[in-house]
Design an enzyme around this catalytic site. Structure first.
Site, short mmCIF file in Angstrom:
data_model
loop_
_atom_site.label_atom_id
_atom_site.label_comp_id
_atom_site.label_asym_id
_atom_site.label_seq_id
_atom_site.Cartn_x
_atom_site.Cartn_y
_atom_site.Cartn_z
N THR A 135 0.90 -1.08 0.11
CA THR A 135 0.13 0.04 0.04
C THR A 135 0.87 1.27 -0.17
OG1 THR A 135 -1.37 1.25 1.43
CG2 THR A 135 -0.13 -0.36 2.57
N ASP A 136 0.23 2.32 -0.46
CA ASP A 136 1.18 3.82 -0.37
C ASP A 136 1.27 4.08 1.11
OD1 ASP A 136 -1.72 4.38 0.05
OD2 ASP A 136 -1.71 5.90 -1.64
N GLU A 137 0.50 3.57 1.95
CA GLU A 137 0.20 4.30 3.33
C GLU A 137 1.75 3.86 4.09
OE1 GLU A 137 -3.34 3.41 5.30
OE2 GLU A 137 -4.26 3.26 3.58
N TYR A 184 -1.60 -0.43 11.06
CA TYR A 184 -1.65 -1.19 9.54
C TYR A 184 -0.41 -1.01 8.49
CZ TYR A 184 -3.04 -1.48 4.67
OH TYR A 184 -3.36 -1.87 3.28
N LYS A 188 2.29 -3.43 7.05
CA LYS A 188 2.75 -3.72 5.83
C LYS A 188 4.20 -3.17 5.36
CE LYS A 188 0.05 -4.57 2.71
NZ LYS A 188 -0.45 -5.88 2.08
#
Ligand code: NAD
Ligand code: TYD
Length: 378
Positions: A135-137, A184, A188
């Site tokens: 993810t970009d997060e 989260y 990741k």
């Protein structure tokens, strides 16, 4: 060419689109959907392909190292596309352990199973691929900068040379350092590091992609877009965190699935590609579009449901802005998003309104019986 690919998390939102694409597009491949069926897994997402001869569903936890290893041996698996994860930031704030277990230990278990199996073969890594979906997060949050006094959103030029609207002048590029903020994204990020370590240490042919927020059919209605469409339909309050000023970069889920197909086949080993459509929106503006679209389709006076907007306490550690620069993917592999946001949102709202039974089964919990009804005695 024949291939046998495990897609993990194939009963979830993005995974179900990837499974459908691969099963339909590559009849010569065997596609194994490996999914634990947590609350987020719904086999009804794959009703249309479940009887295809090149598809197999296996209910399994990615943390079950022995199980994954045996499955790889039995099926002669040569590719893994790894999507299984705990994926909701709000849940990670309440229960970080589950996120570390699934996202970190689960990824490690898959990597180790793949390593042991592939290293045991005479051809070793040749023709193998471990594709990790991230993810970009992991990059953290971007600021809402305001260059030259212009109020955002303003038109800017990405490194691709194309103009688009943005809320700041910085973007997530592949070389940016990881600065995750939520449990989260921290989990990741950790899993991404393990994937790279397996390439650098053992030579595993890995590839990692970091994508922006997805939207489209079959998304679990705890996430902004499906939750709000359903609430507007039922005239329930819309809980907007903080001031609704946070910016997310939205991509239609089928465009993500197409990118995954391309990168699985043509992406360079050990590379990272960012996936996004240069499509930044403030939450509150999306919410207004959703209200207007649902109202119009249901024949209500447009905007009649604006009073459902309810500002609530902000999410802890709420990242301000995400914005992906996907120039590398666009230039090197020629990928482009196929849908404009306006078309994608119209399609998505219509899908949820037309598939109320799917939504009712999810909100009532009935979807969890699907496995017992369809698979237990097969
Ligand atoms: P989702 O929550 O809809 O689906 C996750 C799937 O993984 C479910 O089917 C669930 O049953 C399965 N799963 C969870 N734990 C498991 C375990 N221990 N073993 C086996 N299966 C397990 O998630 P999603 O939104 O489809 O996201 C899929 C992947 O894409 C995730 O890795 C996520 O980090 C990433 N991603 C999501 C987005 C997004 O906007 N949704 C954006 C970028 C990246
Ligand atoms: P979400 O769909 O949970 O995705 P992510 O947190 O991974 O970006 O949330 C998207 C945005 O919408 C995010 O800024 C949080 C906000 N949001 C709300 O304001 N209210 C809600 O009820 C939800 C679920 C999200």
């Amino acid at each position: 060419m024949k291939r046998t690919i495990i897609i993990t998390g194939g009963a979830g939102f993005i995974g179900s689109h990837v499974v459908r694409l691969f099963v339909n597009k590559y009849p010569e491949y065997k596609i194994i959907n490996l999914d634990k069926l947590t609350y987020a897994g719904n086999l009804a997402n794959l009703k249309d392909i479940e009887d295809k001869p090149n598809y197999r569903f296996v209910k399994m936890d990615i943390c079950d190292f022995e199980g994954v290893y045996k499955l790889m041996q039995d099926e002669h698996v040569d590719g893994i596309i790894h999507l299984a994860a705990e994926s909701h930031v709000d849940r990670s704030i309440k229960d970080p352990f589950t996120f570390a277990q699934t996202n970190v230990m689960g990824t490690l278990s898959l990597l180790q199973a793949a390593k042991l199996y592939w290293e045991s073969l005479p051809e070793k890594w040749e023709g193998k691929r471990f594709y990790h979906i991230s993810t970009d997060e992991v990059y953290g949050a971007l600021e809402m900068t305001n260059p030259e006094g212009i109020e955002p959103p303003f038109t800017t030029k990405a490194s691709s040379g194309k103009h688009h609207m943005a809320y700041g002048s910085k973007f997530f590029t592949e070389d940016l350092k990881y600065q995750p903020h939520s449990p989260y994204s921290a989990a990741k990020a950790s899993s991404d590091h393990f994937v790279r370590a397996f390439h650098d240490t053992y030579g595993m042919p890995t590839v990692v992609t970091n994508c922006s927020n997805n939207y489209g059919p079959y998304q679990f209605p705890e996430k902004l877009i499906p939750l709000f469409i359903n609430n507007i339909r039922h005239r329930k309050p819309l809980p907007v965190y903080g001031k609704g000023e946070n910016v997310r970069d939205w991509l239609y889920v089928e465009d993500h699935a197409r990118a995954i197909d391309l990168i699985f086949h043509e992406g360079k080993v050990a590379e990272t590609y960012n996936i996004g459509g240069f499509n930044e929106w403030k939450n509150i503006d999306i919410i207004k579009v959703l209200i207007n679209t649902v109202d119009r389709i249901l024949g209500r006076p447009e905007g009649a449901d604006m009073d459902l907007i309810t500002y609530v306490t902000d999410r802890a550690g709420h990242d301000m802005r995400y914005a992906i620069d996907s120039t590398k993917l666009q230039k090197e592999l020629g990928w482009e998003p196929s849908l404009q946001f306006e078309e994608g949102i119209e399609k998505t709202v219509r899908w949820y309104l037309d598939n109320q039974e799917w939504m009712d089964n999810v909100t009532s919990g009935d979807y969890q019986k699907y496995y017992d009804d369809m698979y237990k005695n097969r």
